[in-house]
Scaffold this motif. Sequence first.
Motif, PDB file in Angstrom:
ATOM      1  N   PRO A 196      -3.615   5.086  26.488  1.00  0.00           N
ATOM      2  CA  PRO A 196      -2.965   3.775  26.348  1.00  0.00           C
ATOM      3  C   PRO A 196      -2.359   3.345  27.663  1.00  0.00           C
ATOM      4  O   PRO A 196      -1.735   4.154  28.356  1.00  0.00           O
ATOM      5  N   PRO A 197      -2.544   2.084  28.086  1.00  0.00           N
ATOM      6  CA  PRO A 197      -2.002   1.600  29.357  1.00  0.00           C
ATOM      7  C   PRO A 197      -0.502   1.389  29.272  1.00  0.00           C
ATOM      8  O   PRO A 197       0.106   1.531  28.227  1.00  0.00           O
ATOM      9  N   THR A 198       0.066   0.999  30.401  1.00  0.00           N
ATOM     10  CA  THR A 198       1.487   0.680  30.425  1.00  0.00           C
ATOM     11  C   THR A 198       1.770  -0.409  29.414  1.00  0.00           C
ATOM     12  O   THR A 198       1.046  -1.392  29.331  1.00  0.00           O
ATOM     13  N   PRO A 199       2.845  -0.264  28.606  1.00  0.00           N
ATOM     14  CA  PRO A 199       3.142  -1.250  27.562  1.00  0.00           C
ATOM     15  C   PRO A 199       3.102  -2.664  28.093  1.00  0.00           C
ATOM     16  O   PRO A 199       3.684  -2.968  29.128  1.00  0.00           O
ATOM     17  N   GLN A 200       2.415  -3.544  27.374  1.00  0.00           N
ATOM     18  CA  GLN A 200       2.339  -4.950  27.728  1.00  0.00           C
ATOM     19  C   GLN A 200       1.929  -5.752  26.524  1.00  0.00           C
ATOM     20  O   GLN A 200       1.343  -5.240  25.606  1.00  0.00           O
ATOM     21  N   SER A 201       2.253  -7.016  26.534  1.00  0.00           N
ATOM     22  CA  SER A 201       1.950  -7.853  25.375  1.00  0.00           C
ATOM     23  C   SER A 201       0.830  -8.791  25.707  1.00  0.00           C
ATOM     24  O   SER A 201       0.973  -9.619  26.587  1.00  0.00           O
ATOM     25  N   ASN A 202      -0.283  -8.639  25.040  1.00  0.00           N
ATOM     26  CA  ASN A 202      -1.447  -9.492  25.260  1.00  0.00           C
ATOM     27  C   ASN A 202      -1.349 -10.725  24.396  1.00  0.00           C
ATOM     28  O   ASN A 202      -0.573 -10.799  23.478  1.00  0.00           O
ATOM     29  N   ASP A 203      -2.206 -11.641  24.702  1.00  0.00           N
ATOM     30  CA  ASP A 203      -2.244 -12.823  23.882  1.00  0.00           C
ATOM     31  C   ASP A 203      -3.589 -12.985  23.253  1.00  0.00           C
ATOM     32  O   ASP A 203      -4.011 -14.065  23.120  1.00  0.00           O
ATOM     33  N   VAL A 204      -4.440 -11.992  23.328  1.00  0.00           N
ATOM     34  CA  VAL A 204      -5.779 -12.478  22.829  1.00  0.00           C
ATOM     35  C   VAL A 204      -7.094 -11.859  22.980  1.00  0.00           C
ATOM     36  O   VAL A 204      -7.521 -11.121  23.150  1.00  0.00           O
ATOM     37  N   VAL A 224       9.927   1.340  20.576  1.00  0.00           N
ATOM     38  CA  VAL A 224       9.864   0.945  21.985  1.00  0.00           C
ATOM     39  C   VAL A 224      11.244   0.933  22.622  1.00  0.00           C
ATOM     40  O   VAL A 224      11.391   1.179  23.821  1.00  0.00           O
ATOM     41  N   GLY A 225      12.279   0.651  21.809  1.00  0.00           N
ATOM     42  CA  GLY A 225      13.628   0.559  22.349  1.00  0.00           C
ATOM     43  C   GLY A 225      13.950  -0.792  22.930  1.00  0.00           C
ATOM     44  O   GLY A 225      14.842  -0.934  23.771  1.00  0.00           O
ATOM     45  N   ILE A 226      13.216  -1.829  22.497  1.00  0.00           N
ATOM     46  CA  ILE A 226      13.455  -3.194  22.965  1.00  0.00           C
ATOM     47  C   ILE A 226      13.645  -4.081  21.747  1.00  0.00           C
ATOM     48  O   ILE A 226      12.716  -4.237  20.939  1.00  0.00           O
ATOM     49  N   PRO A 227      14.830  -4.686  21.557  1.00  0.00           N
ATOM     50  CA  PRO A 227      15.075  -5.529  20.390  1.00  0.00           C
ATOM     51  C   PRO A 227      14.117  -6.719  20.332  1.00  0.00           C
ATOM     52  O   PRO A 227      13.758  -7.303  21.364  1.00  0.00           O
ATOM     53  N   ASP A 228      13.679  -7.042  19.133  1.00  0.00           N
ATOM     54  CA  ASP A 228      12.869  -8.237  18.864  1.00  0.00           C
ATOM     55  C   ASP A 228      11.486  -8.223  19.525  1.00  0.00           C
ATOM     56  O   ASP A 228      10.813  -9.259  19.565  1.00  0.00           O
ATOM     57  N   ILE A 229      11.051  -7.091  20.042  1.00  0.00           N
ATOM     58  CA  ILE A 229       9.712  -7.053  20.646  1.00  0.00           C
ATOM     59  C   ILE A 229       8.654  -7.202  19.554  1.00  0.00           C
ATOM     60  O   ILE A 229       8.800  -6.678  18.450  1.00  0.00           O
ATOM     61  N   GLN A 230       7.597  -7.937  19.853  1.00  0.00           N
ATOM     62  CA  GLN A 230       6.545  -8.197  18.861  1.00  0.00           C
ATOM     63  C   GLN A 230       5.231  -7.512  19.200  1.00  0.00           C
ATOM     64  O   GLN A 230       4.515  -7.050  18.300  1.00  0.00           O
TER      65      GLN A 230
END
Length: 301
Positions: A48-56, A219-225
């Motif tokens: 798994p890569p470094t955590p990141q949020s994709n869109d698509v 993850v330890g980040i509030p409200d992360i989606q």
Amino acid sequence: MKTRRHHWAILILGIIFITSCGVETTFSPPPLPTLVPTGVATAVPTPPPTPQSNDVAQLPPPTATLQPTATATATQPPTPTPTATLTPTPIGPCSERMPQDDLFTIVTQTYGLSRDYAPQDLVLLTDYLPFEVTLGFPTEIRQIAVQPLIQMITDMQSAGLQPRILSGYRSYAAQAISWEKWNREEPERAAILSARPGHSEHQLGTTVDFGSPELATIVGIPDIQFHTYFYQTSEGIWLAENAHRYGFTLSYPRGALELTGFYYEPWHFRYVGEEMATFLHQSGLYLTEYQLLNQPEPCIP
């Protein structure tokens, strides 16, 4: 007398010919195609890569049915490939590509859609699912995927899970806004975090992004989606094991970057029908990989 000998010679030759045609032969099914396409990069599994949020963002398949003869002996039947009726369209620029709303349209960072394409059977999920699932977002998907999705959500809730739907259909214009945002905020990673307009599977109307209430704690980040650690959540684990039974498949598994242009997205599932989804799950292939190996180029990038 010469004519009679001639007739007997013909008759004897005919009997020999008929007898030779009656010899039984054993049919061996042709081997499955080697999964190394010419001119196409081979996807190599990566962690798994470094955590990141994709869109698509993903691609079509053929039909293949193996019919063993009565004399063939098979110790284990071959895995059947799903049948799919594809509407061939003349190849042209991807910017003009208007698919026929089939479930196997190829969409990647390479192969896109026209800005004018939109599915004809979009419906609001808020009309079918409760607030705790939709979070009140005006999410749309195609009608063909609604009932399978409802059944999947119902079964997840019955298992004590709390699935959330964070995204569904996204128009070309909406994707353009997302693309502009990431180019403005993180220009060096924009191509990883989002798809260019026209290159998102969400434009097909059959793709859903799922969320989990457990993600923020993991993850330890509030409200992360969105985060690659979604695969560790109860909802992510259940979807990975069961989504195919409802016709949904993971579009971007680990190692899919070279073919799709997108990193691992354990939350991004696309409806392709139960037959295809089950085939992909059992074979270990992902949709884009299978289709690029078996289908012609869909459009000119």
